[in-house]
Scaffold this motif. Sequence first.
Motif, PDB file in Angstrom:
ATOM      1  N   GLU A   1       0.827  -1.210   0.000  1.00 31.61           N
ATOM      2  CA  GLU A   1       0.000   0.000   0.000  1.00 31.61           C
ATOM      3  C   GLU A   1       0.860   1.258   0.000  1.00 31.61           C
TER       4      GLU A   1
ATOM      5  N   LYS B   1      -2.885  -1.871  -4.464  1.00 37.21           N
ATOM      6  CA  LYS B   1      -4.045  -2.285  -3.677  1.00 37.21           C
ATOM      7  C   LYS B   1      -4.335  -3.759  -3.902  1.00 37.21           C
ATOM      8  N   LEU B   2      -4.856  -4.410  -2.883  1.00 39.07           N
ATOM      9  CA  LEU B   2      -5.207  -5.832  -2.971  1.00 39.07           C
ATOM     10  C   LEU B   2      -6.525  -5.980  -3.716  1.00 39.07           C
ATOM     11  N   VAL B   3      -6.534  -6.837  -4.759  1.00 41.48           N
ATOM     12  CA  VAL B   3      -7.749  -7.032  -5.551  1.00 41.48           C
ATOM     13  C   VAL B   3      -8.216  -8.489  -5.550  1.00 41.48           C
TER      14      VAL B   3
ATOM     15  N   PHE C   1      -2.155  -7.880  -6.433  1.00 46.48           N
ATOM     16  CA  PHE C   1      -2.177  -6.432  -6.256  1.00 46.48           C
ATOM     17  C   PHE C   1      -2.240  -5.735  -7.611  1.00 46.48           C
TER      18      PHE C   1
ATOM     19  N   ASP D   1      -3.122   1.456  -7.585  1.00 48.56           N
ATOM     20  CA  ASP D   1      -4.217   2.043  -6.810  1.00 48.56           C
ATOM     21  C   ASP D   1      -5.192   2.839  -7.671  1.00 48.56           C
TER      22      ASP D   1
ATOM     23  N   SER E   1      -6.261   1.534 -10.561  1.00 47.55           N
ATOM     24  CA  SER E   1      -6.842   0.505 -11.423  1.00 47.55           C
ATOM     25  C   SER E   1      -8.358   0.443 -11.255  1.00 47.55           C
TER      26      SER E   1
ATOM     27  N   GLU F   1     -11.590  -3.777  -8.380  1.00 49.11           N
ATOM     28  CA  GLU F   1     -12.135  -3.464  -7.059  1.00 49.11           C
ATOM     29  C   GLU F   1     -11.176  -3.866  -5.943  1.00 49.11           C
ATOM     30  N   THR F   2     -11.035  -3.015  -4.958  1.00 49.95           N
ATOM     31  CA  THR F   2     -10.193  -3.296  -3.794  1.00 49.95           C
ATOM     32  C   THR F   2     -10.910  -4.231  -2.838  1.00 49.95           C
TER      33      THR F   2
ATOM     34  N   GLU G   1     -10.437  -6.404   1.142  1.00 52.01           N
ATOM     35  CA  GLU G   1      -9.715  -6.484   2.404  1.00 52.01           C
ATOM     36  C   GLU G   1      -9.143  -7.896   2.568  1.00 52.01           C
TER      37      GLU G   1
END
Length: 308
Positions: free
Chosen positions: A269, A274-276, A290, A293, A295, A298-299, A301
């Motif tokens: 991060e 971001k984790l997708v 990843f 950010d 892109s 969708e992110t 958790e």
Amino acid sequence: MRTQTSFAVWTAILIAVLALQFSFAPGAAIGQETAVTDSESAEVSGEERSNPAKANDGDRPRPVEKARRTYMGRIVAQPMSHLGAGWLVRPERNDEENAEESFERLGLKPGMTIVDLGCGNGYWTIPMARAVAVKPASEDASEEDESEEAASTDPASDESLDGTVLAVDIQREMLQKLRQNMIRNKVENIQPILGSVDDPNLPADQVDLVLLVDVYHEFSHPESMLWNIRRSLKSDGVIALLEYRAEDPQVPIKPLHKMSKAQIMKEYEASGLKLVREYNELPWQHLMFFARDDSPLETIEPKPFQTN
């Protein structure tokens, strides 16, 4: 006689002056620059690749980074030498790590441009190349039969350069082993690239997927590497990160060569990623995807690791 000699001398001087002026003319300078560019292009088609001048970098300046011993609270591990390459292709590797399941989760498709960063001797590179190779389409059944017959005599004939693997390593010895495996397996759509400790030498905005298998934790310049990897991705491109789980004491790997999800998230991060996507069913490793950010993907958790 003296007049003729003087005339010849002045003529020679005039020609020399004109030649000197021409050598500094704009056209000559452009010609020299083109020659250098052509030479560099020849290198790009072989082992090394230079970055284009313009690229998406998320408005982040290129990091100025020295080799790190620690990064964001983590001790940076030493990279594996090419002398340990045999461990990468050990017969029990798939049973221990379920590499086949990881491979299926990558979602590779024909025509993709993908990167095996820290490719070593090609354990992942060879099957990745086959997965993205584009087979030539046949116009009718007879042509298809002819194509199949040709393929039976030439195992590499059904593999096209339309789908490409950029195979990066910082050790020339590893790339040499990879080339030997390419010849042995008759796979041609792989481009070996000699990277450096702070730059994998990837093209900008052209990559669909960058695979990092148990190698990120060894980067001596992690911020610089992630900056360069990020700028290589297409808007919907992803990094597929495999790292041994630090949360799991049952994973028989030295602690310095493990990473926790929390540590991974903190570092990625911080680099504009971001984790997708993630996959949590592997025996020993985290598999996390990843994207940039910015892109459209969708992110999500991350799910906390839970021991059984």
